[in-house]
Design an enzyme around this catalytic site. Structure first.
Site, PDB file in Angstrom:
ATOM      1  CB  THR A  12      -7.638   4.332  11.531  1.00 38.84           C
ATOM      2  OG1 THR A  12      -6.764   5.027  10.630  1.00 38.84           O
ATOM      3  CG2 THR A  12      -7.626   5.024  12.875  1.00 38.84           C
ATOM      4  N   GLY A  43      -6.830   8.025   8.979  1.00 40.67           N
ATOM      5  CA  GLY A  43      -7.001   8.402  10.380  1.00 40.67           C
ATOM      6  C   GLY A  43      -8.469   8.526  10.747  1.00 40.67           C
ATOM      7  CG  ASP A  91      -2.218   0.686   1.019  1.00 43.03           C
ATOM      8  OD1 ASP A  91      -2.566   0.951  -0.145  1.00 43.03           O
ATOM      9  OD2 ASP A  91      -2.923   0.943   2.006  1.00 43.03           O
ATOM     10  CG  HIS A  92      -0.487   4.758   0.405  1.00 43.32           C
ATOM     11  ND1 HIS A  92      -1.036   5.740  -0.383  1.00 43.32           N
ATOM     12  CD2 HIS A  92      -1.507   4.306   1.189  1.00 43.32           C
ATOM     13  CE1 HIS A  92      -2.323   5.894  -0.098  1.00 43.32           C
ATOM     14  NE2 HIS A  92      -2.633   5.026   0.848  1.00 43.32           N
ATOM     15  CG  ASN A 103      -7.605   0.534   0.891  1.00 40.92           C
ATOM     16  OD1 ASN A 103      -8.253  -0.092   0.068  1.00 40.92           O
ATOM     17  ND2 ASN A 103      -6.319   0.806   0.718  1.00 40.92           N
TER      18      ASN A 103
END
Length: 283
Positions: free
Chosen positions: A232, A180, A83-84, A229
Site C-alpha cells: 500500500t 491497506g 503473492d497470495h 511485505n
C-alpha cells in the site's frame, strides 16, 4: 541476479534480519526498477511480489519478464514472487512462467484442507527449485482503514497442528495485521510470533506492514520474521510522485520523464524499508 532467495531467508532467520518484499503493481517497471536499484545501492536481497489481480492489466507473463530483466541488471539476489496464490492452478502457472518463489494461500480454509493444498504445491515446486510460502490465519483487508472483524489472530496450537501436516519453506501467520492503511494503531499480537518460534524454525512472514509502528516490525523480525511485505505505501507514494511530476516537470508529454521522476524518488522509500528490515549490507 535472479534468485529464489531461500538460502537468504534461512540466513535472515538465523541472523535476525528480514528481506523486503515489495508489491510491484502488476509488473510496473518504475516500481520494479526502483526496488532493484535500491537493493543494489544498499547491498540487500529483494523480493519482487506480484498479486494476480494487479496483473490482469498487463498479464502475469509481463510481470515475470520485466522482473527478470531488472533482476539481471543488478548483482544482488532478487526473487520473483507470486503473492497470495489462491489455488493449485495459479501456482502451477507461476512455476511455468518462471516465478522463483510462490505463495499458496489456503488461510480461508480449514487447517486440513489448507495443508493439503500446500502439500500439492510443495510436491511440484521442489522440482523447479522454488520455495513455497503458506499462510495460516486469514489476513483481512481494511475498509477505509477499519477491519470488519479481527479474525486473523491465529492460535499457536493451530500453527503447530498445521505444521504437523505440511512443511512449507516459509510461513505467514495472522497476528492482527491487514492489507491497506490502518486507521489508528493496529493491534499486533507479537506474543503469537513468540509462541510459534518456540516450536518451529521455519522463517516467518509478516504481511500488511504499511502503517505498522517501526518498532513493532523490528520486534517481529527479532521473533523470527524473515520477510516483510509492503504494498500500500509504495503504490500510493508512486502515484503521489507521478502527480508531482505532472504538476512540476516540463515533461512536454513524455511519459518516460514522469516515470523516471517517480522511480528515482521511490528508490529512497525502498531504501528506508531496507534499513527497517536490517538487510542492508548482507550481500
Amino acid at each position: 541476479m535472479l534468485s529464489n532467495n531461500l538460502d537468504m531467508l534461512k540466513r535472515a532467520y538465523k541472523e535476525g534480519f528480514a528481506i523486503p518484499a515489495i508489491n510491484t503493481q502488476g509488473g510496473n517497471y518504475d516500481i520494479i526498477w526502483a526496488c532493484c536499484r535500491a537493493a543494489q545501492e544498499m547491498r540487500s536481497p529483494m523480493i519482487l511480489a506480484h498479486y494476480v489481480s494487479t496483473g490482469a492489466f498487463s498479464g502475469n507473463d509481463w510481470f515475470v519478464n520485466v522482473a527478470k530483466w531488472c533482476a539481471d541488471k543488478v548483482d544482488v539476489p532478487v526473487s520473483v514472487h507470486l503473492d497470495h496464490g489462491d489455488g493449485f492452478p495459479i501456482c502451477m502457472e507461476a512455476l511455468r512462467l518462471g516465478f522463483t518463489s510462490v505463495m499458496i494461500d489456503g488461510s480461508t480454509r480449514p487447517i486440513e484442507e489448507n495443508a493439503a493444498m500446500t502439500n500439492e504445491v510443495l510436491k511440484v515446486a521442489k522440482y523447479f527449485d522454488v520455495p513455497v510460502e503458506a499462510e495460516i490465519g486469514e489476513l483481512f483487508r481494511l475498509d477505509n482503514g477499519v477491519p470488519m472483524e479481527n479474525k486473523n489472530i491465529v492460535d499457536p496450537q493451530e500453527v503447530r497442528d498445521f505444521l504437523k501436516l505440511c512443511t512449507p519453506d516459509t510461513l505467514a501467520i495472522g497476528i492482527g495485521n491487514a492489507h491497506g492503511y490502518y486507521k489508528g494503531k493496529p493491534d499486533i499480537h507479537l506474543e503469537v510470533l513468540e509462541a510459534v518460534k518456540e516450536t518451529t524454525d521455519i522463517p516467518l512472514v509478516l504481511h500488511g506492514c504499511t502503517g505498522m509502528e517501526e518498532e513493532v516490525i523490528r520486534k517481529a523480525i527479532r521473533l523470527g520474521v524473515s520477510k516483510i511485505n509492503f504494498g500500500t505505501e509504495i503504490r500510493y507514494k508512486y502515484v503521489q510522485y507521478y502527480e508531482e511530476g505532472l504538476k512540476n516537470l516540463d515533461h512536454q508529454g513524455h511519459s518516460w520523464k514522469l516515470s523516471m521522476y517517480a522511480s528515482d524518488i521511490l528508490v529512497e522509500d525502498v531504501k528506508n524499508i531496507i534499513r527497517l528490515s536490517g538487510s542492508a549490507g548482507t550481500v
